[in-house]
Scaffold this motif. Structure first.
Motif, mmCIF file in Angstrom:
data_model
loop_
_atom_site.group_PDB
_atom_site.id
_atom_site.type_symbol
_atom_site.label_atom_id
_atom_site.label_comp_id
_atom_site.label_asym_id
_atom_site.label_seq_id
_atom_site.Cartn_x
_atom_site.Cartn_y
_atom_site.Cartn_z
ATOM 1 N N UNK A 102 32.427 48.565 25.666
ATOM 2 C CA UNK A 102 32.745 47.128 26.558
ATOM 3 C C UNK A 102 34.089 47.332 27.058
ATOM 4 N N UNK A 103 34.818 48.101 26.423
ATOM 5 C CA UNK A 103 36.560 48.357 27.298
ATOM 6 C C UNK A 103 36.164 48.528 28.845
ATOM 7 N N UNK A 104 35.055 49.841 27.900
ATOM 8 C CA UNK A 104 34.515 50.240 30.383
ATOM 9 C C UNK A 104 33.846 49.497 30.874
ATOM 10 N N UNK A 105 33.113 48.578 30.473
ATOM 11 C CA UNK A 105 32.578 47.941 30.893
ATOM 12 C C UNK A 105 32.988 46.795 31.441
ATOM 13 N N UNK A 106 34.294 46.086 30.639
ATOM 14 C CA UNK A 106 35.440 45.316 30.555
ATOM 15 C C UNK A 106 36.713 45.511 31.695
ATOM 16 N N UNK A 107 37.098 47.007 31.551
ATOM 17 C CA UNK A 107 38.034 47.318 32.546
ATOM 18 C C UNK A 107 36.940 47.377 34.114
ATOM 19 N N UNK A 108 35.577 47.744 34.138
ATOM 20 C CA UNK A 108 35.267 47.766 35.576
ATOM 21 C C UNK A 108 35.012 46.669 35.566
ATOM 22 N N UNK A 109 34.522 45.372 35.150
ATOM 23 C CA UNK A 109 34.642 44.450 35.604
ATOM 24 C C UNK A 109 35.836 43.600 36.317
ATOM 25 N N UNK A 110 37.002 43.795 35.098
ATOM 26 C CA UNK A 110 38.216 43.029 35.228
ATOM 27 C C UNK A 110 38.936 43.784 37.352
ATOM 28 N N UNK A 111 38.545 45.161 37.515
ATOM 29 C CA UNK A 111 38.835 46.037 37.994
ATOM 30 C C UNK A 111 37.784 45.330 39.436
ATOM 31 N N UNK A 112 36.661 45.046 39.464
ATOM 32 C CA UNK A 112 35.918 44.091 41.138
ATOM 33 C C UNK A 112 37.265 43.092 40.918
ATOM 34 N N UNK A 113 37.896 41.786 40.051
ATOM 35 C CA UNK A 113 37.933 40.720 40.434
ATOM 36 C C UNK A 113 39.047 41.008 41.011
ATOM 37 N N UNK A 114 40.196 41.984 40.833
ATOM 38 C CA UNK A 114 41.159 42.620 41.242
ATOM 39 C C UNK A 114 41.080 42.995 42.990
ATOM 40 N N UNK A 115 40.010 43.844 42.989
ATOM 41 C CA UNK A 115 40.079 43.992 44.218
ATOM 42 C C UNK A 115 38.974 42.848 45.524
ATOM 43 N N UNK A 116 38.492 41.717 44.460
ATOM 44 C CA UNK A 116 37.942 40.828 45.392
ATOM 45 C C UNK A 116 38.844 39.834 45.338
ATOM 46 N N UNK A 117 39.897 39.651 44.332
ATOM 47 C CA UNK A 117 41.550 38.627 44.833
ATOM 48 C C UNK A 117 42.214 39.485 45.312
ATOM 49 N N UNK A 118 42.021 40.316 45.683
ATOM 50 C CA UNK A 118 42.922 40.618 46.757
ATOM 51 C C UNK A 118 43.265 39.059 47.819
ATOM 52 N N UNK A 119 45.188 39.410 47.992
ATOM 53 C CA UNK A 119 45.373 38.441 49.764
ATOM 54 C C UNK A 119 45.497 37.422 48.463
ATOM 55 N N UNK A 120 45.076 36.439 46.910
ATOM 56 C CA UNK A 120 45.072 35.116 46.221
ATOM 57 C C UNK A 120 46.381 35.625 45.973
ATOM 58 N N UNK A 121 47.272 34.074 45.791
ATOM 59 C CA UNK A 121 48.545 33.889 45.618
ATOM 60 C C UNK A 121 48.788 34.671 43.730
ATOM 61 N N UNK A 122 49.530 34.617 43.534
ATOM 62 C CA UNK A 122 49.907 35.708 41.642
ATOM 63 C C UNK A 122 49.607 33.989 40.768
ATOM 64 N N UNK A 123 49.524 32.670 41.393
ATOM 65 C CA UNK A 123 49.584 31.828 40.253
ATOM 66 C C UNK A 123 47.867 31.490 39.793
ATOM 67 N N UNK A 124 47.508 31.401 41.570
ATOM 68 C CA UNK A 124 46.052 31.458 41.475
ATOM 69 C C UNK A 124 45.105 32.685 41.238
ATOM 70 N N UNK A 125 46.116 33.430 40.820
ATOM 71 C CA UNK A 125 45.097 34.704 40.664
ATOM 72 C C UNK A 125 44.992 34.757 38.952
ATOM 73 N N UNK A 126 46.178 34.383 38.487
ATOM 74 C CA UNK A 126 45.910 34.807 37.474
ATOM 75 C C UNK A 126 46.090 34.524 36.732
ATOM 76 N N UNK A 127 45.478 32.209 36.920
ATOM 77 C CA UNK A 127 44.792 31.013 36.511
ATOM 78 C C UNK A 127 42.893 31.983 36.212
ATOM 79 N N UNK A 128 42.419 32.131 37.680
ATOM 80 C CA UNK A 128 41.347 32.913 37.523
ATOM 81 C C UNK A 128 41.142 34.159 37.120
ATOM 82 N N UNK A 129 41.970 35.459 36.714
ATOM 83 C CA UNK A 129 41.998 35.941 35.244
ATOM 84 C C UNK A 129 42.223 35.694 34.114
ATOM 85 N N UNK A 130 42.753 34.158 34.131
ATOM 86 C CA UNK A 130 42.680 34.117 32.580
ATOM 87 C C UNK A 130 41.544 33.146 31.954
#
Length: 209
Positions: A102-130
């Protein structure tokens, strides 16, 4: 979070109170046996014959084939393991060397999220991440995780929508299975102990001359 990590440090603790016996030592035909001095788990046998080595015991069974003398094969990295290369030499279902984590799956998913939201504002990105973390962590299971990624969608303050494109790449969460890694360490450790014993016997024989 994994409850048990088969690191070298942890493995050394696992075998610290055990005894390795050489039950057979006839050229390429060998049988080594490890048992805990107090009984219990973490026991294994290693058996070799030309071109083959089998490790069997508490941490599953794996059969390897590569060189006539498989001890020579596993000595090539010194006391370091090489799980990727060694997996290719497994005869009995090599896919067992990897398992879902599970830890590996979660890390892969969050990595894809970080790539896909590159260029987002900090507040927007933090809200989506949470929001994504809350959904993933509500049920840490592979099928639920894929369901979450398939349906996750978040819009930033500019109206830009993020969603996962699973047609391109689906996180699989596969990592080395801890039984396999433990067996790899056990093979290297047992051969090292065997070599030390042979060296001691040879020195004793020389001193007796």
């Amino acid at each position: 979070m994994k409850d048990y990590q088969p690191t070298q440090v942890q493995f050394d603790k696992d075998v610290a109170s055990g005894v390795l016996e050489v039950l057979r030592d006839d050229g390429l035909y060998r049988h080594l046996r490890f048992r805990m001095s107090t009984g219990g788990f973490r026991w294994f046998d290693i058996v070799t014959w030309p071109d083959h080595l089998v490790i069997t015991g508490d941490c599953e069974t794996f059969t390897f084939q590569r060189l006539e003398d498989m001890f020579v094969f596993f000595r090539q990295g010194g006391q370091q393991i090489n799980p990727g290369y060694w997996q290719e030499k497994i005869l009995d279902c090599r896919v067992r060397a990897r398992s879902f984590d599970w830890d590996t799956f979660r890390a892969e998913a969050m990595g894809k999220f970080e790539e896909g939201t590159n260029g987002w504002g900090c507040d927007d990105k933090q809200e989506a991440r949470e929001a994504l973390e809350d959904e993933l962590d509500s049920d840490p299971d592979k099928h639920n995780g894929i369901h979450v990624l398939r349906n996750f969608q978040h819009t930033d303050s500019r109206g830009v929508i993020f969603s996962f494109d699973l047609s391109e790449c689906v996180p699989d969460g596969m990592d080395w299975d801890y039984h396999y890694i433990w067996c790899c360490r056990a093979i290297v450790w047992a051969i090292f102990q065997y070599d030390k014993l042979k060296m001691t016997i040879a020195h004793s024989a020389l001193e007796a001359l």
